[in-house]
Design an enzyme around this catalytic site. Structure first.
Site, PDB file in Angstrom:
ATOM      1  N   SER A 139       0.865  -1.186   0.000  1.00 57.30           N
ATOM      2  CA  SER A 139       0.000   0.000   0.000  1.00 57.30           C
ATOM      3  C   SER A 139       0.901   1.234   0.000  1.00 57.30           C
ATOM      4  CB  SER A 139      -0.849  -0.010   1.276  1.00 57.30           C
ATOM      5  OG  SER A 139      -1.500   1.228   1.460  1.00 57.30           O
ATOM      6  N   TYR A 152      -2.270  -1.275  10.423  1.00 54.98           N
ATOM      7  CA  TYR A 152      -2.217  -1.376   8.963  1.00 54.98           C
ATOM      8  C   TYR A 152      -0.877  -0.858   8.435  1.00 54.98           C
ATOM      9  CZ  TYR A 152      -3.984  -0.994   4.132  1.00 54.98           C
ATOM     10  OH  TYR A 152      -4.168  -1.131   2.777  1.00 54.98           O
TER      11      TYR A 152
END
Ligand code: NAD
Length: 257
Positions: A139, A152
């Site tokens: 990401s 995350y």
């Protein structure tokens, strides 16, 4: 791009980016295994539809990517793979003090540790064939941070580090490992947030997307699941034989800021 004769496994692929990767790999002729933790008729029907549309074999294998043994069993049940796309991932937004311990553990397990287990199970077969492609879906949050996304961001930075180690341990063996770092991608998960954001900010759809959701993405456009899938297919091509241990951002300029 001809991936005929190659078997690809994509974790977490009954929706969103994983599904886009599975479709693009099937379009390129690969045999594809799609996966999630559910075992519903519609999961198997989705595999059947992808196989029919692209004239390839496509199977659905249920396996919970929060469970290390299940991750390894997915690779075994599929019969090994030439292409492994570690995509399964979840998110939770909360301050560090309030972050539920169970959510932290689940995010680390699904977003990071699953890639360790599937990679460990897939590598012996790839080494035996002298060819393999491992693509980890990290990401922009594998390269930068945002507040309230501690688990995350930690997991995605971990994925980028694990990608580099995998590349070093397989260098010169016909195997590559890279991470794709998407910015905002319009998946069903993201689409579902738009009506709430429209209400919360009293804005129309286009303004919410441009001003609120894509605030950090200079292109002010979502990346698409097809573009992520296309990048996976490129990494499987001969042109990418010497691309290993690195990240490819598909983020509309997010990480250039
Ligand atoms: P999504 O929710 O549409 O897809 C997640 C997939 O993972 C689903 O198929 C889901 O069933 C599966 N999954 C969840 N928990 C699982 C488990 N325990 N075992 C097996 N499968 C499981 O979300 P998405 O947006 O397509 O995200 C896919 C990946 O891309 C994630 O790793 C996410 O972090 C990453 N990503 C997404 C974006 C974005 O903007 N959508 C941006 C950057 C990175």
């Amino acid at each position: 791009m001809d991936l005929n004769g190659k078997r690809a496994i994509v974790t977490g692929s009954n929706s969103g980016i994983g599904l886009g990767c599975a479709e693009e790999l099937a379009r390129a002729g690969a045999e594809v295994v799609i996966n999630s933790f559910t075992d519903r008729d519609e999961d198997h029907a989705l595999a059947e539809k992808i196989g029919r549309e692209h004239g390839v074999s496509c199977r659905y294998i249920a396996a919970d990517m929060s469970d290390g043994e299940a991750c390894r069993a997915l690779i075994e049940t599929a019969g090994g793979c030439d292409i492994l796309v570690n995509n399964a991932g979840i998110q939770h937004v909360s301050s560090i003090e309030e972050f539920p311990v169970g959510k932290w553990n689940a995010i680390l397990a699904i977003n990071l540790s699953s890639a360790f287990h599937t990679t460990a199970a897939a590598l012996p077969g790839m080494r035996a064939k002298g060819w393999g492609r491992i693509v980890n879906i990290a990401s922009a949050h594998g390269l930068t941070a945002s507040p309230y996304k501690s688990a995350y961001v930690a997991a995605k930075h971990g994925v980028v580090g694990f990608t580099k180690v995998t590349a070093l341990e397989t260098a010169g063996k016909g195997i590559t490992c890279n991470a794709i770092c998407p910015g905002y991608v319009l998946t069903p998960l993201v689409e579902a947030q738009i009506p709430d954001q429209m209400k919360a900010h009293d804005m129309d759809r286009e303004t919410v997307i441009r001003e609120v959701m894509l605030d950090r993405q200079p292109s002010r456009q979502f990346a698409t699941t097809g573009q992520i899938g296309g990048t996976v297919v490129f990494l499987c091509s001969g042109a990418a034989d010497q691309i290993t241990g690195t990240t490819i951002s598909v983020d509309g300029g997010w990480t250039a800021l």
